[in-house]
Motif scaffolding. Structure first.
Motif, mmCIF file in Angstrom:
data_model
loop_
_atom_site.group_PDB
_atom_site.id
_atom_site.type_symbol
_atom_site.label_atom_id
_atom_site.label_comp_id
_atom_site.label_asym_id
_atom_site.label_seq_id
_atom_site.Cartn_x
_atom_site.Cartn_y
_atom_site.Cartn_z
ATOM 1 N N MET A 29 0.824 -1.204 0.000
ATOM 2 C CA MET A 29 0.000 0.000 0.000
ATOM 3 C C MET A 29 0.858 1.255 0.000
ATOM 4 O O MET A 29 0.516 2.260 -0.621
ATOM 5 C CB MET A 29 -0.956 -0.003 1.198
ATOM 6 C CG MET A 29 -2.004 -1.101 1.128
ATOM 7 S SD MET A 29 -2.910 -1.146 -0.419
ATOM 8 C CE MET A 29 -3.794 0.368 -0.330
ATOM 9 N N GLY A 30 2.006 1.210 0.685
ATOM 10 C CA GLY A 30 2.929 2.345 0.660
ATOM 11 C C GLY A 30 3.484 2.577 -0.736
ATOM 12 O O GLY A 30 3.628 3.718 -1.182
ATOM 13 N N ASP A 31 3.799 1.484 -1.438
ATOM 14 C CA ASP A 31 4.292 1.602 -2.809
ATOM 15 C C ASP A 31 3.217 2.164 -3.734
ATOM 16 O O ASP A 31 3.510 2.961 -4.628
ATOM 17 C CB ASP A 31 4.765 0.243 -3.328
ATOM 18 C CG ASP A 31 6.024 -0.252 -2.621
ATOM 19 O OD1 ASP A 31 6.713 0.586 -2.008
ATOM 20 O OD2 ASP A 31 6.301 -1.463 -2.687
ATOM 21 N N VAL A 32 1.976 1.759 -3.525
ATOM 22 C CA VAL A 32 0.875 2.285 -4.331
ATOM 23 C C VAL A 32 0.721 3.778 -4.075
ATOM 24 O O VAL A 32 0.546 4.573 -5.005
ATOM 25 C CB VAL A 32 -0.444 1.527 -4.025
ATOM 26 C CG1 VAL A 32 -1.637 2.228 -4.635
ATOM 27 C CG2 VAL A 32 -0.352 0.099 -4.534
ATOM 28 N N ALA A 33 0.817 4.182 -2.823
ATOM 29 C CA ALA A 33 0.697 5.601 -2.478
ATOM 30 C C ALA A 33 1.823 6.414 -3.111
ATOM 31 O O ALA A 33 1.603 7.518 -3.612
ATOM 32 C CB ALA A 33 0.699 5.779 -0.963
#
Length: 72
Positions: A29-33
């Protein structure tokens, strides 16, 4: 049988958490953000030359002129 109950969704979430782990999901999710933030920054960078052009009144030729040469 056509609809999924809350128990089905809980089992699916449990299996996903067991397969990937909480740390892996939060990293994903951090990478998506970060990707979304980079995309927005890229869109903002594309708009800056247009703003500069409007402020200065100068125009910028986007495509270089193509001269036709005669081959003999």
């Amino acid at each position: 049988m056509g609809s999924l109950s809350i128990w089905h969704w809980l089992i699916v979430v449990l299996v996903v958490v067991l397969l990937f782990g909480r740390g892996k999901i939060s990293d994903l999710m951090g990478d998506v953000a970060k990707g979304v933030k980079s995309f927005k920054k890229g869109l903002a960078d594309d708009e800056e030359p247009h703003k500069l052009e409007e402020q200065s009144g100068a125009t910028v030729d986007v495509e270089p002129s193509r001269e036709k040469t005669k081959v003999t």
